[in-house]
Design a protein around this motif. Structure first.
Motif, PDB file in Angstrom:
ATOM      1  N   SER A 294       0.822  -1.204   0.000  1.00 24.77           N
ATOM      2  CA  SER A 294       0.000   0.000   0.000  1.00 24.77           C
ATOM      3  C   SER A 294       0.858   1.257   0.000  1.00 24.77           C
ATOM      4  N   THR A 295       1.986   1.227   0.705  1.00 26.70           N
ATOM      5  CA  THR A 295       2.897   2.373   0.704  1.00 26.70           C
ATOM      6  C   THR A 295       3.396   2.666  -0.705  1.00 26.70           C
ATOM      7  N   ILE A 296       3.722   1.618  -1.443  1.00 23.43           N
ATOM      8  CA  ILE A 296       4.174   1.792  -2.827  1.00 23.43           C
ATOM      9  C   ILE A 296       3.081   2.431  -3.665  1.00 23.43           C
ATOM     10  N   TRP A 297       1.855   1.953  -3.515  1.00 25.19           N
ATOM     11  CA  TRP A 297       0.755   2.488  -4.314  1.00 25.19           C
ATOM     12  C   TRP A 297       0.432   3.933  -3.945  1.00 25.19           C
ATOM     13  N   VAL A 298       0.363   4.210  -2.654  1.00 22.10           N
ATOM     14  CA  VAL A 298      -0.115   5.522  -2.203  1.00 22.10           C
ATOM     15  C   VAL A 298       0.918   6.615  -2.452  1.00 22.10           C
ATOM     16  N   THR A 299       2.207   6.278  -2.442  1.00 15.66           N
ATOM     17  CA  THR A 299       3.240   7.288  -2.668  1.00 15.66           C
ATOM     18  C   THR A 299       3.040   7.998  -3.999  1.00 15.66           C
ATOM     19  N   GLY A 300       2.605   7.272  -5.004  1.00 14.69           N
ATOM     20  CA  GLY A 300       2.373   7.888  -6.308  1.00 14.69           C
ATOM     21  C   GLY A 300       0.922   8.215  -6.592  1.00 14.69           C
ATOM     22  N   GLU A 301       0.070   8.182  -5.585  1.00 18.87           N
ATOM     23  CA  GLU A 301      -1.356   8.424  -5.807  1.00 18.87           C
ATOM     24  C   GLU A 301      -1.600   9.860  -6.273  1.00 18.87           C
TER      25      GLU A 301
ATOM     26  N   THR B  15      -8.374  18.520  -3.601  1.00 23.14           N
ATOM     27  CA  THR B  15      -7.873  19.854  -3.217  1.00 23.14           C
ATOM     28  C   THR B  15      -7.136  20.586  -4.330  1.00 23.14           C
ATOM     29  N   ARG B  16      -6.531  19.844  -5.276  1.00 26.68           N
ATOM     30  CA  ARG B  16      -5.705  20.442  -6.339  1.00 26.68           C
ATOM     31  C   ARG B  16      -4.624  21.371  -5.768  1.00 26.68           C
ATOM     32  N   GLY B  17      -4.129  21.017  -4.595  1.00 23.84           N
ATOM     33  CA  GLY B  17      -3.077  21.811  -3.975  1.00 23.84           C
ATOM     34  C   GLY B  17      -3.565  22.957  -3.125  1.00 23.84           C
ATOM     35  N   ASP B  18      -4.850  23.261  -3.185  1.00 22.96           N
ATOM     36  CA  ASP B  18      -5.392  24.364  -2.381  1.00 22.96           C
ATOM     37  C   ASP B  18      -5.527  23.936  -0.919  1.00 22.96           C
ATOM     38  N   PRO B  19      -5.589  24.892  -0.004  1.00 24.40           N
ATOM     39  CA  PRO B  19      -5.555  26.345  -0.240  1.00 24.40           C
ATOM     40  C   PRO B  19      -4.130  26.878  -0.416  1.00 24.40           C
ATOM     41  N   GLY B  20      -3.987  27.740  -1.397  1.00 24.98           N
ATOM     42  CA  GLY B  20      -2.719  28.434  -1.607  1.00 24.98           C
ATOM     43  C   GLY B  20      -1.547  27.537  -1.909  1.00 24.98           C
ATOM     44  N   GLU B  21      -1.772  26.447  -2.678  1.00 22.58           N
ATOM     45  CA  GLU B  21      -0.697  25.530  -3.076  1.00 22.58           C
ATOM     46  C   GLU B  21      -0.040  24.827  -1.885  1.00 22.58           C
ATOM     47  N   THR B  22      -0.749  24.704  -0.774  1.00 24.91           N
ATOM     48  CA  THR B  22      -0.129  24.147   0.441  1.00 24.91           C
ATOM     49  C   THR B  22      -0.353  22.650   0.596  1.00 24.91           C
ATOM     50  N   THR B  23      -1.268  22.054  -0.172  1.00 25.12           N
ATOM     51  CA  THR B  23      -1.569  20.630   0.019  1.00 25.12           C
ATOM     52  C   THR B  23      -1.122  19.773  -1.166  1.00 25.12           C
ATOM     53  N   HIS B  24      -0.176  20.281  -1.945  1.00 28.07           N
ATOM     54  CA  HIS B  24       0.342  19.478  -3.047  1.00 28.07           C
ATOM     55  C   HIS B  24       1.054  18.237  -2.516  1.00 28.07           C
ATOM     56  N   MET B  25       0.882  17.117  -3.208  1.00 28.71           N
ATOM     57  CA  MET B  25       1.718  15.942  -3.048  1.00 28.71           C
ATOM     58  C   MET B  25       2.786  15.974  -4.143  1.00 28.71           C
ATOM     59  N   LEU B  26       3.771  15.105  -4.046  1.00 28.30           N
ATOM     60  CA  LEU B  26       4.788  15.052  -5.101  1.00 28.30           C
ATOM     61  C   LEU B  26       4.158  14.729  -6.449  1.00 28.30           C
ATOM     62  N   SER B  27       3.119  13.891  -6.447  1.00 23.47           N
ATOM     63  CA  SER B  27       2.466  13.528  -7.703  1.00 23.47           C
ATOM     64  C   SER B  27       1.771  14.723  -8.337  1.00 23.47           C
ATOM     65  N   THR B  28       1.045  15.507  -7.547  1.00 21.93           N
ATOM     66  CA  THR B  28       0.344  16.665  -8.111  1.00 21.93           C
ATOM     67  C   THR B  28       1.310  17.807  -8.410  1.00 21.93           C
ATOM     68  N   LEU B  29       2.409  17.907  -7.663  1.00 23.73           N
ATOM     69  CA  LEU B  29       3.398  18.945  -7.955  1.00 23.73           C
ATOM     70  C   LEU B  29       4.083  18.662  -9.288  1.00 23.73           C
ATOM     71  N   GLY B  30       4.391  17.390  -9.559  1.00 20.41           N
ATOM     72  CA  GLY B  30       4.968  17.044 -10.847  1.00 20.41           C
ATOM     73  C   GLY B  30       4.025  17.377 -11.987  1.00 20.41           C
ATOM     74  N   PHE B  31       2.734  17.125 -11.781  1.00 23.86           N
ATOM     75  CA  PHE B  31       1.733  17.482 -12.791  1.00 23.86           C
ATOM     76  C   PHE B  31       1.680  19.001 -12.981  1.00 23.86           C
ATOM     77  N   ARG B  32       1.753  19.737 -11.884  1.00 26.32           N
ATOM     78  CA  ARG B  32       1.708  21.199 -11.970  1.00 26.32           C
ATOM     79  C   ARG B  32       2.885  21.738 -12.773  1.00 26.32           C
ATOM     80  N   TYR B  33       4.073  21.221 -12.497  1.00 26.66           N
ATOM     81  CA  TYR B  33       5.250  21.655 -13.247  1.00 26.66           C
ATOM     82  C   TYR B  33       5.099  21.328 -14.739  1.00 26.66           C
ATOM     83  N   ALA B  34       4.681  20.090 -15.028  1.00 27.15           N
ATOM     84  CA  ALA B  34       4.703  19.615 -16.406  1.00 27.15           C
ATOM     85  C   ALA B  34       3.574  20.176 -17.256  1.00 27.15           C
ATOM     86  N   PHE B  35       2.350  20.264 -16.700  1.00 30.82           N
ATOM     87  CA  PHE B  35       1.188  20.566 -17.530  1.00 30.82           C
ATOM     88  C   PHE B  35       0.516  21.899 -17.221  1.00 30.82           C
TER      89      PHE B  35
END
Length: 272
Positions: free
Chosen positions: A203-210, A218-238
């Motif tokens: 489960s740790t393997i799966w959830v790390t990239g969730e 949340t899409r990182g809100d409020p104020g970009e404070t709840t980003h995960m590494l997965s959503t931050l990578g998406f934010r940078y790329a797209f």
């Protein structure tokens, strides 16, 4: 000849795996290594916040749901009670609900002005809370939704494992006057501890990239404070269109996941 025949039958899988997994990873690593993209990402304070959020999300989400799954699987064995029999049909519903429908319902429940949760809080005389408008509330929402969504899956695995325990062990324990707690400590837990460790690591393997739950809720809100590494990578790329920095974030996570995978294989690969 047998090994050669096995290799022939494995070629389609090896070709697909190489084309869609190995080649993209190697190409991404080559692109990232051609510049200082890793240092740019790691100099961004948002990266360290996202790393902290990911550790919190994985640490709390995985451990809470595994503990609840272990407890619920035990409750499901008391089939002589009608409420337990009813729960045995209903407990899989969160797992069966599509993530998008579940997240939209959850967001509606947590809405500040007219959400059902704040309505209940107001009815008992307390001040409504802006759940998705604060860092603490949003992180709590992410963890709680993840636990609600995925606990049934792991409950099912523990319940199935409990069915494989020899009932005569419990009969002998009852004759000896053992309590429920001692039955769990000396019979159930020794039979389930390796499965518990395996499920936790998997489960740790799966959830790390969730990605889906954090992005939709949340899409990182409020104020970009709840980003995960997965959503931050998406934010940078797209969103920012900085593809190489986005790839850098994902490539940073891969070695950690590989360590967990190797530990998983090393610890449980030879077990029967």
């Amino acid at each position: 000849p047998a090994h050669f025949l096995g290799l022939i039958f494995s070629l389609p899988f090896l070709l697909i795996f190489t084309t869609f997994v190995v080649y993209p990873l190697l190409y991404s690593a080559l692109i990232v290594s051609s510049g200082d993209y890793l240092s740019r990402v790691m100099s961004d304070p948002l990266f360290w916040r996202s790393l902290t959020n990911t550790l919190i999300y994985v640490g709390l989400g995985v451990n809470i749901k595994m503990f609840l799954a272990l407890v619920l699987s035990g409750l499901l064995t008391f089939t002589r009670f009608k409420i337990v029999r009813a729960m045995s049909y209903l407990y899989l519903l969160p797992w069966a609900v599509p993530i998008i429908a579940g997240v939209l319902s959850y967001r509606w429940m947590l809405q500040k002005e007219w959400g059902i949760l704040n309505r209940f809080i107001s009815d008992i005389g307390l001040q409504p809370f802006n759940w998705l408008g604060s860092y603490e509330g949003a992180m709590a929402a992410l963890v709680s939704f993840h636990v609600w969504k995925w606990t049934p899956l792991w409950t099912l695995t523990f319940y199935a494992a409990r069915q494989g325990i020899d009932p005569s062990l419990y009969e002998v324990a009852k004759i000896d006057g053992a309590s429920r707690l001692k039955e769990f400590l000396y019979i159930t837990w020794p039979q389930l501890k390796y499965l518990y460790a395996f499920n936790t690591m998997l489960s740790t393997i799966w959830v790390t990239g969730e990605f889906d739950i954090p992005y939709l809720l949340t899409r990182g809100d409020p104020g970009e404070t709840t980003h995960m590494l997965s959503t931050l990578g998406f934010r940078y790329a797209f969103v920012l269109l900085r593809i190489r920095e986005g790839l850098s974030i994902y490539l940073l996570v891969i070695p950690v996941l590989l360590i967990f995978i190797m530990l998983l294989i090393r610890a449980f690969g030879g077990r029967r």
